[in-house]
Write a protein that holds these residues in place. Structure first.
Motif, PDB file in Angstrom:
ATOM      1  N   GLN A 138      91.455 115.417 -59.385  1.00 54.20           N
ATOM      2  CA  GLN A 138      90.444 115.151 -60.405  1.00 54.20           C
ATOM      3  C   GLN A 138      90.656 116.114 -61.558  1.00 54.20           C
ATOM      4  O   GLN A 138      90.904 117.305 -61.354  1.00 54.20           O
ATOM      5  N   LEU A 139      90.539 115.605 -62.779  1.00 58.63           N
ATOM      6  CA  LEU A 139      90.804 116.395 -63.982  1.00 58.63           C
ATOM      7  C   LEU A 139      89.613 116.309 -64.922  1.00 58.63           C
ATOM      8  O   LEU A 139      89.078 115.221 -65.160  1.00 58.63           O
ATOM      9  N   LYS A 140      89.197 117.461 -65.461  1.00 57.37           N
ATOM     10  CA  LYS A 140      88.093 117.510 -66.412  1.00 57.37           C
ATOM     11  C   LYS A 140      88.444 118.420 -67.579  1.00 57.37           C
ATOM     12  O   LYS A 140      89.139 119.437 -67.398  1.00 57.37           O
ATOM     13  N   VAL A 141      87.961 118.065 -68.767  1.00 54.73           N
ATOM     14  CA  VAL A 141      88.030 118.936 -69.937  1.00 54.73           C
ATOM     15  C   VAL A 141      86.617 119.119 -70.446  1.00 54.73           C
ATOM     16  O   VAL A 141      85.931 118.135 -70.755  1.00 54.73           O
ATOM     17  N   ASN A 142      86.169 120.367 -70.491  1.00 52.71           N
ATOM     18  CA  ASN A 142      84.795 120.679 -70.907  1.00 52.71           C
ATOM     19  C   ASN A 142      83.782 119.834 -70.133  1.00 52.71           C
ATOM     20  O   ASN A 142      82.843 119.261 -70.706  1.00 52.71           O
ATOM     21  N   ASN A 143      84.006 119.755 -68.804  1.00 54.96           N
ATOM     22  CA  ASN A 143      83.129 119.046 -67.865  1.00 54.96           C
ATOM     23  C   ASN A 143      83.155 117.533 -68.000  1.00 54.96           C
ATOM     24  O   ASN A 143      82.383 116.841 -67.321  1.00 54.96           O
TER      25      ASN A 143
END
Length: 293
Positions: A138-143
């Motif tokens: 799983q990948l997130k940027v700034n949530n």
């Protein structure tokens, strides 16, 4: 920094070598060394303090001292993360200095957090390796979750955007215990299985199981669970699982018999391979027979 070609298979091989082939050559106290890393032992293989021709121990020291150069690299427009190791790195990109801070408990946990510090907003790419062993991530940027389909190429996800000071990237690599099988042409490993969790290969030691490890077979569909044991080998995640162990009931002094060998349920304990031979002498094996049940 090492300029690795962005093909994940190279970094995957390096990671596996570092976590299993390199550090297993050094005792946990850093004072004894292997020249060879066997995948099985009858209890007669031990690290030594020194060798007459001691090229490997200083080579290990040299590799560990240069480890920082293998973690990251960069291109004209990308910052690239090859290995997940807590620390920070500085890059000169597009005329400014960018700092990348990596926070993680890898290889025990698959969560990696990257903090980006830069002087002014800029458009560039950040590439993160998705290890070959990882089947779900799983990948997130700034949530905000990022869909990886379409941005994954040769084992790396690439995110290009206008990055700002304080941006964060979160990568969560799921780490179930997996069974690893070798090619059928490897006759020594037919019907055997090895255990893997994340980048770590595991092994059995007789100090945790039974004196003669050849008596153990892993249940084909048995449960395998993980437990963090802070008192074991400096703190490791160990694997426990369903197995069977054969006994000598009714055999007496017979060497051969027409009756099938009897077995009974048994719970194995497996430890990371790099940590073997750091306690009392005893047997070790990586490849474990797998039963039919």
């Amino acid at each position: 920094m090492l300029q690795l070609e962005c093909d994940g298979k190279y970094a995957d091989a390096m990671e596996r070598a570092l976590y299993n082939g390199v550090i297993s050559g050094v005792s946990l106290d850093g004072e004894k060394f292997f020249y060879a890393n066997p995948l099985a032992s009858l209890g007669d293989r031990h690290r030594k303090e020194w060798f007459g021709c001691a090229c490997c121990p200083p080579n290990i020291a040299r590799l560990l001292a240069s480890l920082g150069g293998y973690i990251y690299s960069q291109s004209m427009d990308d910052l690239i993360v090859h290995l997940y190791i807590q620390g920070e790195a500085k890059f000169d990109l597009h005329g400014q200095q960018i700092k990348l801070k990596q926070k993680t408990e890898y290889p025990w946990k698959g969560k990696v957090t990257l903090h980006i510090d830069l002087e002014k907003p800029d458009v560039f790419g950040v590439k993160l390796r998705i290890p070959e062993w990882c089947k779900e991530a799983q990948l997130k940027v700034n949530n905000q979750e990022i869909e990886m389909t379409g941005i994954l190429e040769k084992g790396y996800v690439r995110m290009e955007r206008e990055w700002k000071n304080g941006d964060t990237v979160e990568l969560d690599l799921f780490m179930p215990v997996e069974r690893v099988y070798s090619h059928p042409n490897v006759r020594q490993n037919v019907n055997d299985v090895a255990l893997q969790r994340g980048p770590l290969i595991y092994c059995l030691e007789s100090v945790d199981n039974v004196e003669s490890l050849h008596k153990i077979s892993l249940s084909k569909d048995g449960n395998l669970t993980t437990i963090y044991d802070e008192t074991l080998l400096g703190g490791v995640i160990k694997i426990t699982g369903d197995a069977e162990v054969v006994g000598y009931t009714d055999w007496g002094n017979r060497l051969y018999w027409t009756e099938k060998v009897k077995s009974q349920p048994f719970q194995i304990i497996a430890i990371p391979y790099y940590a073997w031979d750091n306690r009392e002498p005893g047997q070790m094996r990586v490849w474990i027979p797998e039963g039919n049940q």
